[in-house]
Scaffold this motif. Sequence first.
Motif, PDB file in Angstrom:
ATOM      1  N   UNK A  39       0.831  -1.213   0.000  1.00 46.99           N
ATOM      2  CA  UNK A  39       0.000   0.000   0.000  1.00 46.99           C
ATOM      3  C   UNK A  39       0.866   1.264   0.000  1.00 46.99           C
ATOM      4  N   UNK A  40       1.961   1.260   0.743  1.00 44.82           N
ATOM      5  CA  UNK A  40       2.863   2.414   0.710  1.00 44.82           C
ATOM      6  C   UNK A  40       3.515   2.563  -0.660  1.00 44.82           C
ATOM      7  N   UNK A  41       3.782   1.453  -1.310  1.00 45.05           N
ATOM      8  CA  UNK A  41       4.326   1.522  -2.668  1.00 45.05           C
ATOM      9  C   UNK A  41       3.332   2.183  -3.616  1.00 45.05           C
ATOM     10  N   UNK A  42       2.044   1.827  -3.499  1.00 48.05           N
ATOM     11  CA  UNK A  42       1.026   2.465  -4.338  1.00 48.05           C
ATOM     12  C   UNK A  42       0.912   3.955  -4.032  1.00 48.05           C
TER      13      UNK A  42
ATOM     14  N   UNK B 214       9.245   2.948   3.246  1.00 46.17           N
ATOM     15  CA  UNK B 214       9.225   3.919   4.339  1.00 46.17           C
ATOM     16  C   UNK B 214      10.286   4.994   4.143  1.00 46.17           C
ATOM     17  N   UNK B 215      11.456   4.607   3.644  1.00 45.45           N
ATOM     18  CA  UNK B 215      12.503   5.583   3.387  1.00 45.45           C
ATOM     19  C   UNK B 215      12.071   6.580   2.317  1.00 45.45           C
ATOM     20  N   UNK B 216      11.444   6.086   1.276  1.00 51.10           N
ATOM     21  CA  UNK B 216      10.971   6.979   0.220  1.00 51.10           C
ATOM     22  C   UNK B 216       9.881   7.916   0.737  1.00 51.10           C
ATOM     23  N   UNK B 217       9.008   7.401   1.604  1.00 48.91           N
ATOM     24  CA  UNK B 217       7.957   8.243   2.175  1.00 48.91           C
ATOM     25  C   UNK B 217       8.542   9.318   3.088  1.00 48.91           C
TER      26      UNK B 217
END
Length: 438
Positions: free
Chosen positions: A307-310, A345-348
């Motif tokens: 979901x974080x990837x989306x 998480x790092x990208x977010x």
Amino acid sequence: MVELADLELPDNPKLASNIAHFARALRRAGLPIGPGRVVDAIRAVEAAGFTERRDFYWTLHACFVSKHEESTVFAQLFRLYWRDPRYLEQMMSFMSPMVRGAAEERTAQAAEKRAAEALLDGQERDTPEQEEAKEDEMVLDIDASQTISAQERLRTLDFEQMSLSEMHEARRILAGLSLPVKPLRSRRTQGLPGRIPDWRGTQRGAMRRGGEIIDFSTKRRRIRYPNLVVLCDISGSMSQYSRAVLHFVHGVANRRGQDWAQVHAFTFGTRLTNITRHLRTRDVDAALKAAGAEAQDWEGGTRIAACLHDFNRDWSRRVMGQGAVVLLITDGLDRDPTADLGREMQRLSLSARQLIWLNPLLRWDGFAPRARGIAAMLPHVTSLRAGHNIASLQGLADALSRPEDAGEKTRLMDVMREAAPDPDANRFAFTRAANTQT
């Protein structure tokens, strides 16, 4: 078509009196209805007739409803008042404190609680607890001085341990909470008095006076407010906490004068769902009902990394610009062992100015980041805080005002370092085993 004459109405019915009483109930429910509208409604019914329920409904609707969000409250009150003559007994069963299993046999629809409160107008059913309280009134008065107030106890009570009446009161408190944020200074400037020299403005002013510089112009940096992005876990283990947090987010999104530029809300379980447009509805019951209908994975599984990837792929560039603050509500128990949760998480975190993680598991004193998902998420958040009661949500204002306060993150990172194996010891053991084989 069912006629109103076939409905069971009170003894000696008077249509004008019933319409006036119905209008008073609408006014208590929040609709701006005055005596003029009541007179217009009675005259409209006399002109249009009331042989069919549909004609009668839309006649009163045209007189009493002026906004789209008022239609839901009107529909519930009309159904309870004109179609079901025993509405008081039915709605009493919804509002009285009882065990959760018995109350959930009939779930109240959107705006139904507001309609019930307007029709009941403060009436209460005597329960065994209330009867005992009346008998022991003197004992309660003596013991009350040695206990904390009921509202203070409610602020520290776990959402999952609340009864229906306590959850109703908690939602009322959550709707009144605020989440202030400090403005950000932009690199852009504006032509207002400030501390930055405005050489171009000074030259333009001098050219108007034949090249003579009389005073120096100054300017200041522009002020802007960040976006608030809420990512809420709605899996089975988080459903009770998610509903409470969404009540809080709804109040923040609809409060007038709030400092956030925009409030964006997403739910995730097995898939990502954008519920921002539903939270813009003024009625919180209708907003959460629409959000729950669109989020088909409510109380389902958990795939946090997917979901974080989306979100990073489809929504990050749209809602994360200009220093957005991300509020992540989840227990961190990811069920997908193949996904790279740490990378997402790092990208977010790189896209957000602050990434605040609310984890209900912090209510346990012996909580440790032993789960793989929690260990992968923890290094990339700005702050880690509990999110299991009203007091923890009130502490979000401190987290926003003090970005250097990491909450429980520092302590749990130390626990992770102590539990991690020593790489030098593993290398020494491997070298000694290789020499032994040789």
